[in-house]
Design a protein around this motif. Sequence first.
Motif, short mmCIF file in Angstrom:
data_model
loop_
_atom_site.label_atom_id
_atom_site.label_comp_id
_atom_site.label_asym_id
_atom_site.label_seq_id
_atom_site.Cartn_x
_atom_site.Cartn_y
_atom_site.Cartn_z
N ALA A 153 15.82 38.10 1.30
CA ALA A 153 16.36 37.63 0.02
C ALA A 153 15.92 36.19 -0.26
O ALA A 153 15.51 35.85 -1.38
CB ALA A 153 17.89 37.73 0.03
N VAL A 154 16.01 35.34 0.77
CA VAL A 154 15.61 33.94 0.60
C VAL A 154 14.10 33.86 0.34
O VAL A 154 13.64 33.08 -0.51
CB VAL A 154 15.99 33.11 1.84
N LEU A 155 13.33 34.67 1.05
CA LEU A 155 11.87 34.67 0.89
C LEU A 155 11.47 35.00 -0.54
O LEU A 155 10.61 34.33 -1.14
CB LEU A 155 11.25 35.66 1.88
N LEU A 156 12.10 36.01 -1.12
CA LEU A 156 11.77 36.38 -2.51
C LEU A 156 12.16 35.27 -3.48
O LEU A 156 11.45 35.01 -4.46
CB LEU A 156 12.48 37.68 -2.88
N SER A 157 13.29 34.62 -3.21
CA SER A 157 13.70 33.51 -4.07
C SER A 157 12.72 32.35 -3.95
O SER A 157 12.45 31.65 -4.94
CB SER A 157 15.11 33.04 -3.70
N VAL A 158 12.22 32.11 -2.74
CA VAL A 158 11.24 31.03 -2.54
C VAL A 158 9.97 31.32 -3.33
O VAL A 158 9.40 30.43 -3.96
CB VAL A 158 10.93 30.86 -1.04
N ILE A 159 9.53 32.58 -3.31
CA ILE A 159 8.35 32.96 -4.10
C ILE A 159 8.57 32.65 -5.57
O ILE A 159 7.74 32.02 -6.24
CB ILE A 159 8.03 34.46 -3.91
N SER A 160 9.73 33.07 -6.09
CA SER A 160 10.05 32.84 -7.50
C SER A 160 10.13 31.34 -7.80
O SER A 160 9.64 30.87 -8.83
CB SER A 160 11.37 33.52 -7.84
N ASN A 161 10.76 30.60 -6.87
CA ASN A 161 10.91 29.16 -7.05
C ASN A 161 9.56 28.46 -7.08
O ASN A 161 9.32 27.56 -7.91
CB ASN A 161 11.79 28.61 -5.92
N ILE A 162 8.66 28.85 -6.19
CA ILE A 162 7.32 28.24 -6.16
C ILE A 162 6.57 28.55 -7.45
O ILE A 162 5.90 27.68 -8.03
CB ILE A 162 6.53 28.76 -4.93
N LEU A 163 6.71 29.79 -7.94
CA LEU A 163 6.03 30.15 -9.19
C LEU A 163 6.56 29.31 -10.35
O LEU A 163 5.80 28.89 -11.24
CB LEU A 163 6.24 31.64 -9.48
N ASN A 164 7.89 29.07 -10.35
CA ASN A 164 8.47 28.27 -11.43
C ASN A 164 8.02 26.80 -11.36
O ASN A 164 7.80 26.16 -12.40
CB ASN A 164 10.00 28.33 -11.36
#
Length: 335
Positions: free
Chosen positions: A295-306
């Motif tokens: 869950a944290v990994l997917l959020s990190v991906i989204s955060n980096i994209l943002n």
Amino acid sequence: MPPERTDSAAAGTTPRAAWHTRLHGLGPVLGLVLLCIAGTLLNREFATLDNAMNLLTRTAFIGIIAVGMCFVIISGGIDLSVGSMAALIAGCVILFMNAIAASVGSTTLVVALGMGFAVLLGAAFGLAHGLLITKGQIEPFIVTLGTLGIFRAYLTYFSNGGAITLDNTLADAYSPVYYASLLGVPVPVWVFVVVAVIGGLILNRTAYGRYVQAIGSNEQVARYAAVDVDRIKLLTYMLLGMCVGIATLLYVPRLGSASPTTGLLWELEAIAAVIVGGTALKGGAGSITGTVVGAVLLSVISNILNLTSIISVYLNAAVQGFVIIAVAFMQRRRK
């Protein structure tokens, strides 16, 4: 994190195969570390405490649902309706709280009753899923695909196509549940941690957890071993429903409203977190720790994209979809 395995699976495992499995289990953690390094190099704001707390707070909703989803997938099931379920629960809780506010008087008591109602409603929806799957003998995919449409349609009906809004007085009393912090850590993150710890203890330290893994590994063998498969499945879907209810009671004070777009694609994110965390798609093995990392990994991906605008933020769901397919492909090769 290395997935827990059933005794039957462990019996025929060589030391070399065990080490191979453990190395595969460390994949999500290694991926998370590499992503954090990449995020720090791409944008200095990524490594700030504020960004980390914001990221974990946003992860809490999906993470809590993913903990419940982990049990369902380990047992060999699936639930496609969690996003719609969360939306309907949010709408019903707001309607419930607005309706009883005048008669109860105390806003704190109204909020407490609303939070209890959210968990109770989630358990009821999970019970309905479990009964349809066990007693009705309908595939989980079909049941939850059907309720996905039913839940969201009823929310749209209750809101008349618009939004259901919480009364302003209640919104002020409810807001600390999402916006307050304890020891510098937002309340939703604490709740996520507590749910994950309890989920891990249930999965790894109780007979129920072992039965869930046994059913996912081989349902027929579990029946021969006198495991009450229907009851365990029923409890598993109720557990997921309660997790959805807990996530919803944290979500309602964030916006103070529910609309037909609430919870869109949450099912995709929850399932992705579980699969990325190393839980086997066909059931029988998985871990709560891996799910939290996923869950944290997917959020990190989204955060980096943002933060970096490498690709459009509108493609976040596409990235998650690619990640699910890639992990599923790797799991297939492992088999």
